[in-house]
Design a protein around this motif. Structure first.
Motif, PDB file in Angstrom:
ATOM      1  N   SER A 264      45.463  41.933  79.753  1.00  0.00           N
ATOM      2  CA  SER A 264      46.511  42.632  80.673  1.00  0.00           C
ATOM      3  C   SER A 264      45.766  42.929  82.068  1.00  0.00           C
ATOM      4  N   LEU A 265      44.301  42.887  81.894  1.00  0.00           N
ATOM      5  CA  LEU A 265      43.595  43.238  83.244  1.00  0.00           C
ATOM      6  C   LEU A 265      43.536  41.894  84.122  1.00  0.00           C
ATOM      7  N   LEU A 266      43.596  40.806  83.467  1.00  0.00           N
ATOM      8  CA  LEU A 266      43.684  39.329  84.164  1.00  0.00           C
ATOM      9  C   LEU A 266      44.966  39.415  84.873  1.00  0.00           C
ATOM     10  N   TRP A 267      45.975  39.874  84.478  1.00  0.00           N
ATOM     11  CA  TRP A 267      47.279  39.776  85.174  1.00  0.00           C
ATOM     12  C   TRP A 267      47.507  40.824  86.426  1.00  0.00           C
ATOM     13  N   GLU A 268      46.428  41.856  86.274  1.00  0.00           N
ATOM     14  CA  GLU A 268      46.539  42.729  87.352  1.00  0.00           C
ATOM     15  C   GLU A 268      45.648  42.208  88.458  1.00  0.00           C
ATOM     16  N   LEU A 269      44.885  41.172  88.391  1.00  0.00           N
ATOM     17  CA  LEU A 269      43.741  40.834  89.289  1.00  0.00           C
ATOM     18  C   LEU A 269      44.593  40.090  90.552  1.00  0.00           C
ATOM     19  N   GLU A 270      44.334  40.116  91.784  1.00  0.00           N
ATOM     20  CA  GLU A 270      44.723  39.323  92.751  1.00  0.00           C
ATOM     21  C   GLU A 270      43.597  38.775  93.237  1.00  0.00           C
ATOM     22  N   PRO A 271      43.702  37.160  93.098  1.00  0.00           N
ATOM     23  CA  PRO A 271      42.660  36.676  93.438  1.00  0.00           C
ATOM     24  C   PRO A 271      42.221  36.376  94.902  1.00  0.00           C
ATOM     25  N   ASP A 272      41.165  36.712  95.524  1.00  0.00           N
ATOM     26  CA  ASP A 272      41.122  36.435  97.101  1.00  0.00           C
ATOM     27  C   ASP A 272      39.899  35.539  97.092  1.00  0.00           C
ATOM     28  N   ASP A 273      39.496  35.029  98.107  1.00  0.00           N
ATOM     29  CA  ASP A 273      38.403  34.128  98.407  1.00  0.00           C
ATOM     30  C   ASP A 273      36.821  34.533  97.753  1.00  0.00           C
ATOM     31  N   ALA A 274      36.835  35.793  98.228  1.00  0.00           N
ATOM     32  CA  ALA A 274      35.417  36.508  97.726  1.00  0.00           C
ATOM     33  C   ALA A 274      35.374  36.453  95.880  1.00  0.00           C
ATOM     34  N   LEU A 275      36.464  36.817  95.597  1.00  0.00           N
ATOM     35  CA  LEU A 275      36.543  36.957  93.995  1.00  0.00           C
ATOM     36  C   LEU A 275      36.226  35.750  93.547  1.00  0.00           C
ATOM     37  N   MET A 276      36.930  34.605  93.913  1.00  0.00           N
ATOM     38  CA  MET A 276      37.040  33.113  93.577  1.00  0.00           C
ATOM     39  C   MET A 276      35.451  32.580  93.669  1.00  0.00           C
ATOM     40  N   GLU A 277      34.786  32.879  94.991  1.00  0.00           N
ATOM     41  CA  GLU A 277      33.472  32.424  95.172  1.00  0.00           C
ATOM     42  C   GLU A 277      32.561  33.239  94.178  1.00  0.00           C
ATOM     43  N   ARG A 278      32.551  34.277  93.910  1.00  0.00           N
ATOM     44  CA  ARG A 278      31.738  35.237  92.852  1.00  0.00           C
ATOM     45  C   ARG A 278      31.932  34.555  91.561  1.00  0.00           C
TER      46      ARG A 278
END
Length: 107
Positions: A83-97
């Motif tokens: 359920s935590l995965l569905w709450e994530l809003e991927p942005d550039d910083a998250l994807m880079e990390r």
């Protein structure tokens, strides 16, 4: 086992083995019957009892025993919560990390 045999066993160990032996001695000395018996029936413990045992090991500075228990019974401690995965809003910083820590290495 007497004190001489314990000393011999201690001297035969490497540094990590010595620390683990000291932790096990402390555990045997200071654990009450309940915690001592729970250590040998971890598979049968409910969540509350398991966390009490982990807490006892932590409070007694038995960190190697705690790590050994966490590693051996990690499926009892780690629960996948998608359920935590569905709450994530991927942005550039998250994807880079994520790419840097290898989560996306095979995607």
């Amino acid at each position: 086992m007497d004190k001489k045999e314990l000393q011999k066993k201690y001297e035969e160990q490497d540094s990590t083995g010595r620390e683990l032996l000291l932790e096990k001695l402390a555990f045997c000395k200071f654990a009450d019957r309940y915690d001592f018996e729970n250590y040998f029936r971890i598979d049968e413990l409910n969540d509350s009892e398991l966390l009490c045992l982990a807490s006892f090991l932590y409070q007694q500075d038995c960190f190697l025993m705690l790590m050994e228990m966490l590693e051996r019974y990690k499926e009892k401690f780690v629960l996948a919560d998608s359920s935590l995965l569905w709450e994530l809003e991927p942005d550039d910083a998250l994807m880079e990390r994520l790419s840097r820590i290898g989560v996306l290495s095979d995607v």
